[in-house]
Enzyme design. Structure first.
Site, PDB file in Angstrom:
ATOM      1  N   CYS A 152       0.817  -1.219   0.000  1.00 17.91           N
ATOM      2  CA  CYS A 152       0.000   0.000   0.000  1.00 17.91           C
ATOM      3  C   CYS A 152       0.848   1.266   0.000  1.00 17.91           C
ATOM      4  O   CYS A 152       0.591   2.197  -0.746  1.00 17.91           O
ATOM      5  CB  CYS A 152      -0.937   0.002   1.197  1.00 17.91           C
ATOM      6  SG  CYS A 152      -0.277  -0.829   2.645  1.00 17.91           S
ATOM      7  N   CYS A 153       1.870   1.322   0.870  1.00 14.59           N
ATOM      8  CA  CYS A 153       2.577   2.595   1.050  1.00 14.59           C
ATOM      9  C   CYS A 153       4.050   2.496   0.689  1.00 14.59           C
ATOM     10  O   CYS A 153       4.788   3.457   0.828  1.00 14.59           O
ATOM     11  CB  CYS A 153       2.432   3.056   2.500  1.00 14.59           C
ATOM     12  SG  CYS A 153       2.922   1.782   3.672  1.00 14.59           S
ATOM     13  N   ASP A 520      19.921   7.512  23.540  1.00 14.81           N
ATOM     14  CA  ASP A 520      20.653   7.689  24.800  1.00 14.81           C
ATOM     15  C   ASP A 520      19.754   7.329  25.980  1.00 14.81           C
ATOM     16  O   ASP A 520      19.661   8.065  26.967  1.00 14.81           O
ATOM     17  CB  ASP A 520      21.150   9.148  24.898  1.00 14.81           C
ATOM     18  CG  ASP A 520      22.196   9.309  26.011  1.00 14.81           C
ATOM     19  OD1 ASP A 520      22.637   8.294  26.569  1.00 14.81           O
ATOM     20  OD2 ASP A 520      22.549  10.465  26.311  1.00 14.81           O
TER      21      ASP A 520
END
Ligand code: ADP
Ligand code: MG
Length: 658
Positions: A152-153, A520
């Site tokens: 789809c994307c 971090d």
């Protein structure tokens, strides 16, 4: 064993765990029971199930939807649907003795129904089953994941957030209960008995027209909100509002009952949904330790509240008893259980169709509990959550509206102060020492960071960039840095330590779902609020630090002790390097703030990690807890569990402890 709700033969697509694994399609026999969808090999000649091939815990399901069929799909694959876990992954756990074995079962489960009618029925029933799950996905992928890409994307990350917004529909508790009651399997028709296909189709009501997300949703304000910018709308707790448009995730356009329109913080309201929000005794985001603190503070015999249990979709009643005679004061926690008919009950089996009915009954009858539920204890007036920014569309803050009150500490970028915004709102102000940050890049990024909003992330409110030094203004957390809190303040209770881990894992799962890396994560970058909730801070900030000692993996300030081998050797950061750091952070929590690998220097750590050395099991951590840390320290990043799964493992463990 629960009743079978639905059974049928479907074609199931292989899970394609690796990019290179072949795609294949097999016929399997699926059974849906309360809480579980399982599929089996089937002996057609004998007419019975052979072996269990797999199952999905419905509590962990995040999405059930149609899938667009492939181009030129063969007739038997015309009606696909999907059952997806967290961002496309689901997890199965097997407990053997005290050890937790984790098996990853990747990707949505793709199933092909024989007809549109059957597909619709299964989706309908599955959606009913999962509709109170926590964290149902707001978006999904309408097409298949094939050969390493979403059709789809075209995103190439399997965990990538869906690209299609789901339409929401609200339904109440009573609807759920009547659905559960009607779940008796129907007798097979003669035709079905012949070919052993057990269940006939129940006729379904036609799909109701689905309102789009942007239209007329009713919500109730959970907190008062005083407008902070001219475009904002005032909220009064307990009143109903209509949402007109969801322009952004954090600020919605809404209308009050007098017709006034404006923007409201989306986390101050909740959709008129499970019906519990309106009750004074319902404290949605409260954990066990916080409930105990509140009940003890109120110090009323029979003081009670209802909270979300650590297990998704379940609720717990917490009650305080003052004791008396020889008995000491105590808090007790009772999980609200459901029977097979979907009715609710507490300690002894008095069953009710709805949770409010159950509470009403126990306000008059202890029925096995330490006390009847005498006094409602609520936190609703006290703790309004943070808003994303100080008013709609505001991210540049006028420094004249800030008052600095006292120093909180000093960090990589300079001094951090506690202060007030417009004399009313607590804030923390980071004053960025000149030359310590690449400011223009950060200012660009701040617009993205402002949109990140989660109970377990320290909220960025805005920046002051028109003067030097620039300021970063964030939510203020009164208990300060987690590391100091662990070392100096905590008298440890095992549940509280695990709740801290849960808090961090939830904040991180949110970042993971947006593919946002922390880089971090460590106890020094977490803060603790007045209720003991832990929130993650400084996400992504390390990218803007101007200090080679901090940014180069050979530098003296680089977080070597929180880094996995692939970061130390090849600077390869990913959500899975954050997962490694999370394991180390759990270790810091369970050692009450010890320095990881305290006897080794950075060079020795890099060497020893490669030869398999790991942190030892802290005394306060049992084997189950340690197995979670250890899973985060798998050599290969792909073998480490994603945060979404860590959340559910920790939730289950907490649930077992209550
Ligand atoms: P930096 O990230 O620049 O190194 P820190 O975030 O570590 O700086 O801040 C320094 C100290 O200030 C922390 O250890 C903590 O005690 C205090 N602090 C920072 N932010 C907040 C906050 N939002 N609320 C309360 N205390 C804070
Ligand atoms: Mg910091």
């Amino acid at each position: 064993m629960g009743d079978i709700i639905l059974e049928d033969f479907f074609i199931k697509r292989s899970q394609q765990k690796k990019k290179t694994s072949p795609l294949n399609y097999k016929e399997r026999f699926f059974t849906l029971k309360q809480g579980k969808l399982s599929y089996y090999d089937y002996d057609l000649e004998k007419g019975k199930k052979k072996s269990l091939k797999g199952s999905v815990d419905l509590e962990k399901v995040k999405c059930v939807e149609n899938v667009e069929p492939e181009l030129n799909a063969p007739p038997e694959r015309t009606y696909p649907f999907q059952v997806a876990g967290s961002c496309g992954t689901s997890l199965q756990q097997t407990l053997t003795g005290d050890t937790l074995w984790i098996i990853y079962d990747e990707g949505p489960l793709y199933i092909f129904a024989k007809t549109e009618e059957i597909r619709r029925q299964w989706i309908h029933v599955l959606k009913q089953e999962v509709k109170y799950n926590k964290d149902l996905l707001p978006k999904y992928h309408p097409c298949f994941w094939v050969d390493g890409v979403w059709l789809c994307c075209h995103q190439e990350v399997k965990q990538a957030m869906g690209c299609m917004v789901l339409e929401t529909r609200s339904t109440g508790f009573s609807a759920q209960v009547s659905q559960r009651k009607s779940r008796k399997p129907l007798p097979p028709t003669p035709d079905q008995e012949k070919n052993s296909r057990p269940l006939p189709l129940q006729p379904l009501p036609p799909e109701p027209p689905q309102p789009a997300t942007s239209l007329e949703m009713k919500v109730i304000a959970e907190y008062d909100y005083v407008p902070q910018s001219e475009q904002d709308l005032e909220l009064k707790r307990g009143e109903e509002y209509t949402v007109l448009a969801k322009d952004s995730a954090n600020w919605w356009k809404a209308k009050d009952r007098y017709g006034n329109e404006g923007y409201i913080p989306s986390n101050f309201v909740s959709e008129v949904q499970n019906g519990l929000e309106q009750f004074e005794w319902y404290c949605k985001n409260m954990n066990r330790s916080q409930a105990e603190n509140l009940l003890r503070k109120e110090n009323k015999d029979g003081g009670f509240l209802v909270r979300d249990s650590s297990k998704a979709g379940k609720y717990t009643v917490s009650v305080f008893s003052k004791g008396g005679g020889d008995a000491a004061p105590a808090c007790r926690h009772y999980n609200i259980c459901t029977n097979q008919q979907g009715q609710f009950y507490l300690a002894e089996r008095h069953n009710f169709d709805t949770i409010p009915d159950l509470i009403k009954y126990h306000q008059h009858n202890a029925a096995g509990m330490v006390s009847r539920l005498k006094y409602v204890v609520s936190n609703k007036t006290q703790n309004a959550p943070s808003t994303a920014g100080l008013g709609y569309g505001v991210w540049e803050i006028d420094p004249r509206h800030l008052t600095c009150i006292k120093d909180l500490g000093c960090g990589q970028f300079g001094v951090v102060k506690y202060g007030k915004w417009q004399g009313r709102h607590d804030v923390a102000i980071k004053m960025i020492k000149e030359g310590s940050m690449s400011e223009d890049d950060f200012i660009e990024e701040a617009k993205v960071m402002m949109k990140l909003q989660h109970t377990n992330l320290v909220q960025l409110y805005g920046v002051c960039t028109k003067q030097r030094p620039i300021y970063i203004v964030t939510e203020f957390l009164s208990n300060g840095c987690l590391l100091t809190y662990l070392r100096e303040v905590m008298t440890p209770h095992p549940i509280q330590l695990l709740e801290m881990c849960k808090d961090v894992s939830e904040g991180m799962a949110y970042l993971e779902s947006l593919q946002y890396l922390h880089r971090d994560l460590a106890a020094r970058n977490c803060l603790v609020d007045g209720n003991g909730t832990v929130k993650v801070t400084d996400f992504g900030l390390s990218r803007y630090v101007l200090d080679d000692e901090y940014t180069s993996s050979e530098g003296s300030k680089f977080p070597v002790r929180w880094s996995p081998p692939e970061v130390l050797l090849y600077c390869k950061f990913s959500s899975k390097s954050d997962v490694w750091a999370f394991g180390v952070l759990m270790w810091e929590i369970y050692t009450l703030g010890k320095m990881p690998y305290e006897r080794l220097n950075n060079t020795e750590i890099v060497q020893k990690l490669s030869s398999g050395l790991r942190l030892y099991r802290p005394q306060l951590a049992n084997e189950r807890v340690y197995s979670i840390m250890a899973a985060c320290w798998n050599e290969k990043p792909e073998d480490r569990p994603p945060f979404q799964e860590l959340v559910s493992i920790i939730q289950d463990l907490l649930y077992d402890l209550q």
